[in-house]
Design a protein around this motif. Structure first.
Motif, PDB file in Angstrom:
ATOM      1  N   GLY A  25     -49.311 -96.439   4.898  1.00  0.00           N
ATOM      2  CA  GLY A  25     -48.416 -97.422   5.491  1.00  0.00           C
ATOM      3  C   GLY A  25     -47.009 -97.356   4.935  1.00  0.00           C
ATOM      4  N   ALA A  26     -46.841 -96.972   3.671  1.00  0.00           N
ATOM      5  CA  ALA A  26     -45.519 -96.959   3.052  1.00  0.00           C
ATOM      6  C   ALA A  26     -44.639 -95.851   3.621  1.00  0.00           C
ATOM      7  CB  ALA A  26     -45.654 -96.788   1.540  1.00  0.00           C
ATOM      8  N   GLN A  27     -45.238 -94.807   4.189  1.00  0.00           N
ATOM      9  CA  GLN A  27     -44.461 -93.685   4.694  1.00  0.00           C
ATOM     10  C   GLN A  27     -43.967 -93.895   6.117  1.00  0.00           C
ATOM     11  OE1 GLN A  27     -47.029 -90.326   4.301  1.00  0.00           O
ATOM     12  NE2 GLN A  27     -46.752 -90.156   2.101  1.00  0.00           N
ATOM     13  N   THR A  28     -44.360 -94.965   6.767  1.00  0.00           N
ATOM     14  CA  THR A  28     -44.016 -95.196   8.164  1.00  0.00           C
ATOM     15  C   THR A  28     -42.515 -95.135   8.401  1.00  0.00           C
ATOM     16  OG1 THR A  28     -45.975 -96.567   8.451  1.00  0.00           O
ATOM     17  CG2 THR A  28     -44.252 -96.810  10.090  1.00  0.00           C
ATOM     18  N   ASP A  29     -41.723 -95.752   7.538  1.00  0.00           N
ATOM     19  CA  ASP A  29     -40.277 -95.785   7.736  1.00  0.00           C
ATOM     20  C   ASP A  29     -39.618 -94.439   7.469  1.00  0.00           C
ATOM     21  OD1 ASP A  29     -40.427 -98.444   8.413  1.00  0.00           O
ATOM     22  OD2 ASP A  29     -40.042 -99.143   6.367  1.00  0.00           O
ATOM     23  N   GLN A  30     -40.284 -93.546   6.752  1.00  0.00           N
ATOM     24  CA  GLN A  30     -39.704 -92.260   6.399  1.00  0.00           C
ATOM     25  C   GLN A  30     -39.944 -91.192   7.460  1.00  0.00           C
ATOM     26  OE1 GLN A  30     -41.395 -91.355   2.608  1.00  0.00           O
ATOM     27  NE2 GLN A  30     -40.438 -93.092   1.597  1.00  0.00           N
ATOM     28  N   ARG A  31     -40.789 -91.481   8.437  1.00  0.00           N
ATOM     29  CA  ARG A  31     -41.085 -90.495   9.475  1.00  0.00           C
ATOM     30  C   ARG A  31     -39.879 -90.295  10.381  1.00  0.00           C
ATOM     31  NH1 ARG A  31     -46.723 -92.175  11.972  1.00  0.00           N
ATOM     32  NH2 ARG A  31     -45.894 -90.855  13.593  1.00  0.00           N
ATOM     33  N   GLU A  32     -39.699 -89.073  10.810  1.00  0.00           N
ATOM     34  CA  GLU A  32     -38.608 -88.742  11.716  1.00  0.00           C
ATOM     35  C   GLU A  32     -38.905 -89.300  13.104  1.00  0.00           C
ATOM     36  OE1 GLU A  32     -36.770 -84.764  13.824  1.00  0.00           O
ATOM     37  OE2 GLU A  32     -37.710 -84.574  11.860  1.00  0.00           O
ATOM     38  N   VAL A  33     -37.909 -89.869  13.748  1.00  0.00           N
ATOM     39  CA  VAL A  33     -38.061 -90.394  15.098  1.00  0.00           C
ATOM     40  C   VAL A  33     -38.100 -89.220  16.064  1.00  0.00           C
ATOM     41  CG1 VAL A  33     -36.964 -91.762  16.919  1.00  0.00           C
ATOM     42  CG2 VAL A  33     -36.912 -92.553  14.547  1.00  0.00           C
ATOM     43  N   ILE A  34     -39.074 -89.225  16.946  1.00  0.00           N
ATOM     44  CA  ILE A  34     -39.203 -88.176  17.957  1.00  0.00           C
ATOM     45  C   ILE A  34     -38.571 -88.701  19.241  1.00  0.00           C
ATOM     46  CG2 ILE A  34     -40.800 -86.734  19.262  1.00  0.00           C
ATOM     47  CD1 ILE A  34     -42.878 -87.328  17.042  1.00  0.00           C
ATOM     48  N   GLU A  35     -37.498 -88.064  19.680  1.00  0.00           N
ATOM     49  CA  GLU A  35     -36.837 -88.490  20.907  1.00  0.00           C
ATOM     50  C   GLU A  35     -37.605 -87.923  22.089  1.00  0.00           C
ATOM     51  OE1 GLU A  35     -32.607 -88.045  21.066  1.00  0.00           O
ATOM     52  OE2 GLU A  35     -32.398 -88.434  18.927  1.00  0.00           O
ATOM     53  N   VAL A  36     -37.985 -88.802  23.014  1.00  0.00           N
ATOM     54  CA  VAL A  36     -38.749 -88.406  24.192  1.00  0.00           C
ATOM     55  C   VAL A  36     -38.156 -89.075  25.424  1.00  0.00           C
ATOM     56  CG1 VAL A  36     -40.890 -88.088  22.876  1.00  0.00           C
ATOM     57  CG2 VAL A  36     -40.413 -90.301  23.897  1.00  0.00           C
ATOM     58  N   GLU A  37     -38.514 -88.557  26.580  1.00  0.00           N
ATOM     59  CA  GLU A  37     -38.038 -89.147  27.833  1.00  0.00           C
ATOM     60  C   GLU A  37     -38.787 -90.449  28.121  1.00  0.00           C
ATOM     61  OE1 GLU A  37     -37.792 -87.985  32.526  1.00  0.00           O
ATOM     62  OE2 GLU A  37     -37.619 -86.398  31.043  1.00  0.00           O
ATOM     63  N   THR A  38     -40.075 -90.461  27.910  1.00  0.00           N
ATOM     64  CA  THR A  38     -40.900 -91.648  28.105  1.00  0.00           C
ATOM     65  C   THR A  38     -42.174 -91.483  27.293  1.00  0.00           C
ATOM     66  OG1 THR A  38     -41.883 -93.149  29.748  1.00  0.00           O
ATOM     67  CG2 THR A  38     -42.084 -90.780  30.170  1.00  0.00           C
ATOM     68  N   ALA A  39     -42.901 -92.563  27.102  1.00  0.00           N
ATOM     69  CA  ALA A  39     -44.141 -92.491  26.326  1.00  0.00           C
ATOM     70  C   ALA A  39     -45.097 -93.581  26.767  1.00  0.00           C
ATOM     71  CB  ALA A  39     -43.837 -92.638  24.835  1.00  0.00           C
ATOM     72  N   PHE A  40     -46.360 -93.284  26.630  1.00  0.00           N
ATOM     73  CA  PHE A  40     -47.397 -94.280  26.844  1.00  0.00           C
ATOM     74  C   PHE A  40     -48.559 -93.927  25.939  1.00  0.00           C
ATOM     75  CE2 PHE A  40     -48.140 -90.918  29.867  1.00  0.00           C
ATOM     76  CZ  PHE A  40     -49.515 -90.745  29.900  1.00  0.00           C
ATOM     77  N   MET A  41     -49.438 -94.888  25.738  1.00  0.00           N
ATOM     78  CA  MET A  41     -50.551 -94.694  24.827  1.00  0.00           C
ATOM     79  C   MET A  41     -51.851 -94.717  25.632  1.00  0.00           C
ATOM     80  SD  MET A  41     -51.587 -96.895  21.425  1.00  0.00           S
ATOM     81  CE  MET A  41     -51.320 -98.469  22.195  1.00  0.00           C
TER      82      MET A  41
END
Length: 106
Positions: free
Chosen positions: A14-30
């Motif tokens: 959980g502590a590493q969540t903020d350190q992850r690189e943001v992945i730029e995408v056109e759209t996303a769904f789960m």
């Protein structure tokens, strides 16, 4: 744009969540698989989830197929509904024209 290995970005804690690189995408769904094999797709990618296990290729293939099939069923239902609405509208127009013709004794 280079491909991103999502497996390499797996959160190790959980502590590493903020350190992850943001992945730029056109759209996303789960897409999630609930107990009993229920597959759901959601545009809310920030919903908190607690997976029981790592997904397999078979899980991904099955879930993708079910999502695809559900979308196709929804699209087909929409086309049928539109057709029925158009037919009802045409019948109403014909009934109006017939009433007008009868009132004018044509």
């Amino acid at each position: 744009m280079a491909a991103v290995d999502l497996g390499a970005l797996k959160n190790g804690g959980g502590a590493q969540t903020d350190q992850r690189e943001v992945i730029e995408v056109e759209t996303a769904f789960m897409v999630i698989i609930r107990s009993g094999g229920i597959v759901q797709a959601s545009p809310d990618i920030n919903a908190p989830i607690a997976p029981d296990r790592e997904p397999t290729i078979d899980d991904m293939q099955m879930a993708a197929r079910r999502i695809y099939d559900d979308i196709q069923v929804t699209k087909t239902a929409q086309v049928v509904q539109m057709g029925m609405q158009q037919a009802a509208h045409q019948m109403a127009q014909q009934a109006d024209a017939q009433r007008l013709a009868q009132s004018l004794k044509i």
